[in-house]
Design a protein around this motif. Structure first.
Motif, PDB file in Angstrom:
ATOM      1  N   PRO A   1      52.729  71.144  75.292  1.00 22.92           N
ATOM      2  CA  PRO A   1      53.040  71.952  76.474  1.00 22.92           C
ATOM      3  C   PRO A   1      51.787  72.599  77.063  1.00 22.92           C
ATOM      4  CG  PRO A   1      54.659  72.348  74.759  1.00 22.92           C
ATOM      5  CD  PRO A   1      53.584  71.507  74.145  1.00 22.92           C
ATOM      6  N   GLU A   2      51.812  72.873  78.342  1.00 20.88           N
ATOM      7  CA  GLU A   2      50.608  73.280  79.070  1.00 20.88           C
ATOM      8  C   GLU A   2      50.003  74.592  78.597  1.00 20.88           C
ATOM      9  OE1 GLU A   2      51.487  75.345  83.081  1.00 20.88           O
ATOM     10  OE2 GLU A   2      53.026  73.790  82.928  1.00 20.88           O
ATOM     11  N   GLU A   3      50.802  75.474  78.000  1.00 22.68           N
ATOM     12  CA  GLU A   3      50.250  76.758  77.576  1.00 22.68           C
ATOM     13  C   GLU A   3      49.443  76.664  76.291  1.00 22.68           C
ATOM     14  OE1 GLU A   3      54.588  77.085  75.953  1.00 22.68           O
ATOM     15  OE2 GLU A   3      53.460  75.974  77.476  1.00 22.68           O
ATOM     16  N   TYR A   4      49.462  75.493  75.648  1.00 18.60           N
ATOM     17  CA  TYR A   4      48.660  75.286  74.440  1.00 18.60           C
ATOM     18  C   TYR A   4      47.265  74.829  74.871  1.00 18.60           C
ATOM     19  CZ  TYR A   4      52.787  76.031  71.633  1.00 18.60           C
ATOM     20  OH  TYR A   4      53.893  76.609  71.042  1.00 18.60           O
ATOM     21  N   THR A   5      46.407  75.805  75.081  1.00 14.20           N
ATOM     22  CA  THR A   5      45.073  75.550  75.633  1.00 14.20           C
ATOM     23  C   THR A   5      43.998  75.456  74.555  1.00 14.20           C
ATOM     24  OG1 THR A   5      44.789  77.941  75.923  1.00 14.20           O
ATOM     25  CG2 THR A   5      45.640  76.689  77.809  1.00 14.20           C
ATOM     26  N   GLY A   6      44.362  75.755  73.314  1.00 19.85           N
ATOM     27  CA  GLY A   6      43.407  75.714  72.215  1.00 19.85           C
ATOM     28  C   GLY A   6      43.447  74.385  71.493  1.00 19.85           C
ATOM     29  N   GLU A   7      43.554  74.431  70.171  1.00 15.06           N
ATOM     30  CA  GLU A   7      43.545  73.216  69.362  1.00 15.06           C
ATOM     31  C   GLU A   7      44.756  72.343  69.676  1.00 15.06           C
ATOM     32  OE1 GLU A   7      43.607  71.847  64.644  1.00 15.06           O
ATOM     33  OE2 GLU A   7      43.825  73.959  65.197  1.00 15.06           O
TER      34      GLU A   7
END
Length: 322
Positions: free
Chosen positions: A306-312
């Motif tokens: 999903p787009e809000e997972y901007t880290g690993e």
């Protein structure tokens, strides 16, 4: 391919971004991250990740929202004073979960009103029962949102969908909302009962669906022997497990055993959702391991987090069409 100059430039930029973020107050990092995700919250969805570690400027710190109740997760065994101050002033019910601990317990209440009973959160118009008193996980893994959407889209009236390692049955509910008849499989009876509750919360009669308690490998062999077929099969196993006979399963070297058995239980033209959060594997490694015993004519389609997972980008997803 990146040139040495390009790599140097990227490393140079990343270094100074890191230095910049170290100087940004914690409250500003959280306010910025939460504001960026407001478009994801609406009448249909009120459960999302609000802060994603290094992707939002603070490594090993994560924040998830479940119907306006927050769960802060950290890999440290303490919470810094600036974090405490921010969450104390936010006006929310806040719980804290320590990640990667050997003793996996309920999240700890920090601030706001205590949430002592199960409650309902929504995702893509589907209602899921959430609990802060039922162990390490709260009832739904938010990083699987796009896969649940795809399961619903690909589940039609008359389809039979098998959800293995089902936990609280979120994939089963998604498939049932698409019109399919589901079979939900898990080792834990309390989780199977939770899955039934999730169906009921969405006005779906659990008696119209099937529930199987036990080991996934056992049931897949049994289904194959019986000639029982499905139109879609969901495989999202733990990275490591041991069955009642002591046999060990490791995702990085045993996943092909799962996809092989699942393919034997699949109708022609069916699909397999293969997923893992194993951080030891690259996308390429997962594709090789998951597909090495599949028929040669398969098609594999990845799906990003999903787009809000901007880290690993730890979650690997492959949709196999056979």
């Amino acid at each position: 391919m990146a040139t040495p100059q390009t790599r140097y430039s990227l490393e140079f930029t990343s270094f100074f971004r890191h230095i910049f973020l170290m100087q940004v107050p914690v409250h500003q990092l959280f306010e910025t991250a939460i504001a960026k995700r407001q478009h994801l919250l609406d009448d249909n969805t009120n459960a999302v990740r609000l802060f994603d570690g290094s992707g939002d400027g603070l490594a090993d710190v994560f924040l998830e929202c479940f119907a306006d109740r927050w769960v802060l997760s950290t890999r440290d065994n303490r919470i810094s004073q600036d974090l405490r101050e921010f969450f104390q002033q936010c006006g929310k019910t806040v719980y804290w979960k320590q990640l990667d601990q050997h003793q996996k317990t309920n999240p700890t209440h920090l601030f706001g009103a205590e949430q002592t009973t199960p409650f309902i959160a929504r995702e893509s118009g589907i209602q899921y029962e959430i609990s802060f008193q039922s162990g390490y996980s709260q009832g739904i893994f938010l990083d699987q949102r796009e896969n649940r959407k795809r399961v619903r889209q690909r589940s039609n009236t008359g389809d039979r969908i098998l959800n293995t390692f089902s936990y609280t049955g979120a994939f089963s509910v998604s498939a049932a909302m698409g019109g399919a008849t589901t079979s939900t499989l898990d080792l834990s009876q309390p989780y199977l009962d939770w899955a039934k509750n999730n169906l009921s919360h969405n006005q779906i009669d659990p008696a119209s669906h099937y529930f199987c308690k036990g080991d996934t490998f056992h049931w897949l062999r049994r289904f194959a022997k019986q000639g029982r077929k499905f139109d879609g099969i969901i495989l999202d196993p733990p990275t490591f497990s041991r069955d009642d006979k002591g046999k060990v399963f490791r995702v990085e070297k045993d996943y092909h055993r799962l996809t092989d058995l699942a393919a034997q239980c699949l109708n022609p033209g069916g699909w397999i959702l293969a997923s893992t959060n194993c951080r030891k594997m690259s996308d390429h490694d997962f594709l090789f391991e998951a597909s090495r015993r599949l028929p040669r004519h398969y098609k594999a389609t990845p799906l990003p987090m999903p787009e809000e997972y901007t880290g690993e980008q730890y979650l690997k997803t492959l949709w196999f069409d056979l």
